[in-house]
Structure formats: structure tokens, C-alpha cells
Design an enzyme around this catalytic site. Structure first.
Site, PDB file in Angstrom:
ATOM      1  N   ILE A  92     -27.421  17.654 -10.189  1.00  0.00           N
ATOM      2  CA  ILE A  92     -26.238  17.016 -10.846  1.00  0.00           C
ATOM      3  C   ILE A  92     -26.601  17.215 -12.517  1.00  0.00           C
ATOM      4  O   ILE A  92     -25.558  17.643 -13.347  1.00  0.00           O
ATOM      5  CB  ILE A  92     -25.697  15.561 -10.548  1.00  0.00           C
ATOM      6  CG1 ILE A  92     -25.306  15.597  -9.403  1.00  0.00           C
ATOM      7  CG2 ILE A  92     -24.439  15.054 -11.522  1.00  0.00           C
ATOM      8  CD1 ILE A  92     -25.113  14.168  -8.636  1.00  0.00           C
ATOM      9  N   ARG A 114     -25.318   4.956 -10.526  1.00  0.00           N
ATOM     10  CA  ARG A 114     -25.019   3.750 -10.025  1.00  0.00           C
ATOM     11  C   ARG A 114     -25.116   2.753 -10.972  1.00  0.00           C
ATOM     12  O   ARG A 114     -25.729   2.550 -12.289  1.00  0.00           O
ATOM     13  CB  ARG A 114     -26.286   3.202  -9.025  1.00  0.00           C
ATOM     14  CG  ARG A 114     -26.278   4.193  -7.578  1.00  0.00           C
ATOM     15  CD  ARG A 114     -24.994   3.821  -6.666  1.00  0.00           C
ATOM     16  NE  ARG A 114     -24.834   4.518  -5.785  1.00  0.00           N
ATOM     17  CZ  ARG A 114     -24.545   5.621  -5.363  1.00  0.00           C
ATOM     18  NH1 ARG A 114     -23.640   6.198  -6.322  1.00  0.00           N
ATOM     19  NH2 ARG A 114     -24.260   6.185  -4.251  1.00  0.00           N
ATOM     20  N   ASP A 139     -18.014   4.938 -14.358  1.00  0.00           N
ATOM     21  CA  ASP A 139     -17.545   5.298 -13.244  1.00  0.00           C
ATOM     22  C   ASP A 139     -18.137   4.535 -12.078  1.00  0.00           C
ATOM     23  O   ASP A 139     -17.454   4.452 -11.084  1.00  0.00           O
ATOM     24  CB  ASP A 139     -17.719   6.886 -13.073  1.00  0.00           C
ATOM     25  CG  ASP A 139     -16.997   7.346 -11.402  1.00  0.00           C
ATOM     26  OD1 ASP A 139     -15.672   7.115 -11.538  1.00  0.00           O
ATOM     27  OD2 ASP A 139     -17.536   7.849 -10.842  1.00  0.00           O
ATOM     28  N   GLU A 195     -18.538  -3.376  -7.090  1.00  0.00           N
ATOM     29  CA  GLU A 195     -17.465  -2.359  -6.729  1.00  0.00           C
ATOM     30  C   GLU A 195     -16.592  -3.054  -5.803  1.00  0.00           C
ATOM     31  O   GLU A 195     -17.096  -3.322  -4.518  1.00  0.00           O
ATOM     32  CB  GLU A 195     -17.659  -1.069  -6.539  1.00  0.00           C
ATOM     33  CG  GLU A 195     -18.421  -0.553  -7.830  1.00  0.00           C
ATOM     34  CD  GLU A 195     -18.833   1.095  -7.315  1.00  0.00           C
ATOM     35  OE1 GLU A 195     -18.644   1.377  -6.471  1.00  0.00           O
ATOM     36  OE2 GLU A 195     -19.430   1.604  -8.625  1.00  0.00           O
ATOM     37  N   HIS A 230     -15.146   4.765  -9.415  1.00  0.00           N
ATOM     38  CA  HIS A 230     -16.054   5.527  -8.682  1.00  0.00           C
ATOM     39  C   HIS A 230     -15.619   7.091  -7.878  1.00  0.00           C
ATOM     40  O   HIS A 230     -15.627   7.071  -6.916  1.00  0.00           O
ATOM     41  CB  HIS A 230     -16.588   4.766  -7.847  1.00  0.00           C
ATOM     42  CG  HIS A 230     -18.142   5.354  -7.122  1.00  0.00           C
ATOM     43  ND1 HIS A 230     -19.094   4.227  -6.770  1.00  0.00           N
ATOM     44  CD2 HIS A 230     -18.929   6.442  -7.140  1.00  0.00           C
ATOM     45  CE1 HIS A 230     -20.120   4.973  -6.398  1.00  0.00           C
ATOM     46  NE2 HIS A 230     -20.172   6.114  -6.775  1.00  0.00           N
ATOM     47  N   ILE A 231     -15.014   7.956  -8.933  1.00  0.00           N
ATOM     48  CA  ILE A 231     -14.299   8.934  -8.306  1.00  0.00           C
ATOM     49  C   ILE A 231     -14.963  10.511  -8.883  1.00  0.00           C
ATOM     50  O   ILE A 231     -14.370  11.396  -8.847  1.00  0.00           O
ATOM     51  CB  ILE A 231     -12.596   9.046  -8.868  1.00  0.00           C
ATOM     52  CG1 ILE A 231     -12.584   8.824 -10.161  1.00  0.00           C
ATOM     53  CG2 ILE A 231     -11.984   7.738  -8.154  1.00  0.00           C
ATOM     54  CD1 ILE A 231     -11.120   8.959 -10.694  1.00  0.00           C
TER      55      ILE A 231
END
Length: 316
Positions: free
Chosen positions: A148, A228, A252, A257, A276-277
């Protein structure tokens, strides 16, 4: 061979699996509760990794392999898995395209002041003095120079940004101008215009970033967390944002959560909250099953290497 899924799988993918692998018995379930009666006979379990409990492993007496259809392993019962010497693989790497695009999008949102422009449009305000900045020539530091992080760096290079990656070894990584060890974090903080965390949840990363780290950053700097929420001392971050130690934070992921409704983060003007998308797109399951089927070939033939084999002692 009996494969049980506790993850909701698209009908198109389920139909293709049963067509392409008629010699395999498939059981597709909506959740772990529905899947539990089938676990004692299952050879392989497909899961998103958030539903498994030690009891699930105990009843799965025939289970040999768990494939997690996501990168997150935070809630996996690794102690129980380790005792059974099970194979665990995950879907690390499939998020690199959507999460890198999310990161670039958020950097552009902040530098081009898009939130204010949208508000001005709603209020019918014609204001040509809205402050605009460029990504060109800026420096981005990425905590987590894996798949990533490297994709974030690759896209950043299109804007002619300087890219610095951080990993455990400090060894070179694709598309980064420089890489450094996490022990060199302090020198990185003073240099970057954007700090992006892609770090997983581990003992080593727990609350790695504290208020004093944000205090070391430049006042115009932007922090983006897509890894995270537990990697950041959230209370310390809130204090830093109240004191305007940095210009903006894009979050995010959170310590808790969903983010509680009474959290001050919702209303802070210098904080952008998303639920968290960053890794979610319609292509998600297709990419996840490409990896699983590659590993399935290795599992059935004994030839080749598994993608994303997890060290159950480390948890990643």
C-alpha cells in the site's frame, strides 16, 4: 475437500466457484453463527477475520487452513490457532489501489481546500481568496513501506513529490526516494509535509504516535491515518489538533469503531473523519478471491509458495 465461508460472498462469485471447482464441497454462510455447525468437518475456512473466537477453533477439529479475506488480523485468536498448527493466509496487498487513491484524494482535498469550496457553493458565496496549495514539490512520509505504501509513493511521484518510506529494516522499497527505520522517526517528522500511516495493529505499533510526535511536525503538515487507529494516542492527537500543532488530520481509522457520537473529533474543523472506508471498492472481493484461488492451487498441489502466509507467532 470441504470449504466453509463465514463471510458474505457475492452470488456471482459463489456461482463461479461452484462451477469451476465441482469436486469441492462449498458451504457459504452469512456469519460465523451460521457457519459453526459446519466447522467440525471443514478443511478450509474463509473469513473476514473479525468473527473468529477461540471456541470456533476448538470445534473445527478438521480445520487445516484459515484464509482471511482482508488484511486486518487484529481480532484473530492466534493462541488457539498456534496450538493447532494451522496455516493462516490473508489478503494483504489487495487494498493498495483504493487506499492509495483515497490518500491522494484526501491530500488534494486539504491542499485545494475542497471542503470550504463545497460549503461556499452551498451558501452561494463567490470567494476567490480561498487559500490554495500544491502537492508539487512537497514531501510525503509513509509509515509502512509495503504494498500500500509503495502504491501511495508511486502516485505521489506523479505530482513530483519527494517520497520517504519507513519500514522495520530501512531497506529500499519501490517508488520511495529514501527509506528509513522506525527508530529514525523523529528526523522524518521534521521534514514531511504529509505523514501517512499504513501501520497494522501490533504490540510494537500500539500508540506509536503520541502528542510529542505531532509537536515535532511542521505547522502546515497533514497527518493521514489509514492503517489502524490503535497506532495513535488519540487523546494526544486531539490535544495536538486543538493547539494547531499541525494543519489537518485525516482519520479513516479510530481507537474505537464506530467513532462514538460524543467524540470531539466529529466537530473539529481541522480534522476529517471517514468511517474506515479507504479500502472499500466494488472490486474488493474479486481481488480477494484471485489471491485465495492462487493459494488454493498451492494447497492442492503442494507446488509453489503461498501468498501472504502469516507468522502466527507475530500475528502478521
Amino acid at each position: 475437500m470441504f470449504i466453509v465461508s463465514s463471510a458474505k460472498i457475492r452470488s456471482r462469485i459463489k456461482d463461479q466457484l461452484t462451477k469451476d471447482y465441482p469436486d469441492i464441497q462449498w458451504q457459504f454462510c452469512q456469519n460465523i453463527e451460521e457457519a459453526t455447525p459446519y466447522l467440525p468437518e471443514a478443511d478450509i475456512l474463509l473469513t473476514y477475520g473479525e468473527d473468529l473466537k477461540p471456541e470456533s477453533i476448538q470445534v473445527a477439529t478438521n480445520l487445516k487452513w484459515i484464509h482471511v479475506l482482508s488484511a486486518g488480523l487484529d481480532k484473530m485468536p492466534f493462541q488457539a490457532i498456534k496450538e493447532r498448527n494451522m496455516l493462516v493466509t490473508n489478503a494483504r496487498g489487495i487494498h493498495q489501489v483504493p487506499m492509495a487513491e483515497y490518500t491522494i484524494g484526501m491530500m488534494l482535498q486539504v491542499t485545494r481546500n475542497l471542503a470550504l469550496i463545497h460549503e461556499n457553493q452551498k451558501d452561494k458565496v463567490w470567494n476567490r481568496r480561498v487559500k490554495m496549495e500544491e502537492l508539487h514539490g512537497k514531501t510525503i512520509g509513509v509509515l509502512g513501506a509495503g504494498a500500500i505504501g509503495s502504491e501511495i509513493a508511486r502516485l505521489s511521484k506523479a505530482f513530483r513529490m519527494k517520497t520517504i518510506g519507513v519500514n522495520r529494516s530501512g531497506n529500499p522499497a519501490d517508488h520511495f526516494d529514501e527509506t528509513m527505520k522506525i527508530s529514525e522517526l523523529d528526523s522524518l517528522l521534521q521534514e514531511v509535509d504529509f505523514l501517512v500511516s499504513v501501520l497494522p495493529r501490533t504490540k510494537e505499533t500500539h500508540q506509536l504516535l503520541k502528542k510529542e510526535h505531532f509537536e515535532q511536525m511542521q505547522e502546515h503538515a497533514v497527518f493521514i491515518n489509514i492503517g489502524r487507529g490503535t497506532t495513535v494516542d488519540q487523546d494526544g492527537l486531539v490535544e495536538a489538533m486543538r493547539e494547531n500543532q499541525i494543519a489537518h488530520a485525516v482519520l479513516d481509522v479510530m481507537e474505537e469503531e464506530p467513532l462514538p457520537e460524543d467524540s470531539v473529533l466529529w466537530e473539529m474543523e481541522n480534522v476529517t473523519v471517514t468511517p474506515h472506508i479507504s479500502g472499500i471498492t466494488p472490486q474488493y472481493q474479486d481481488r480477494a478471491f484471485e489471491q485465495f484461488l492462487s493459494n488454493l492451487r498451492v494447497y492442492r498441489t503442494g507446488e509453489g509458495n503461498y501468498m501472504n502466509k502469516i507468522d502466527v507467532n507475530r500475528g502478521y
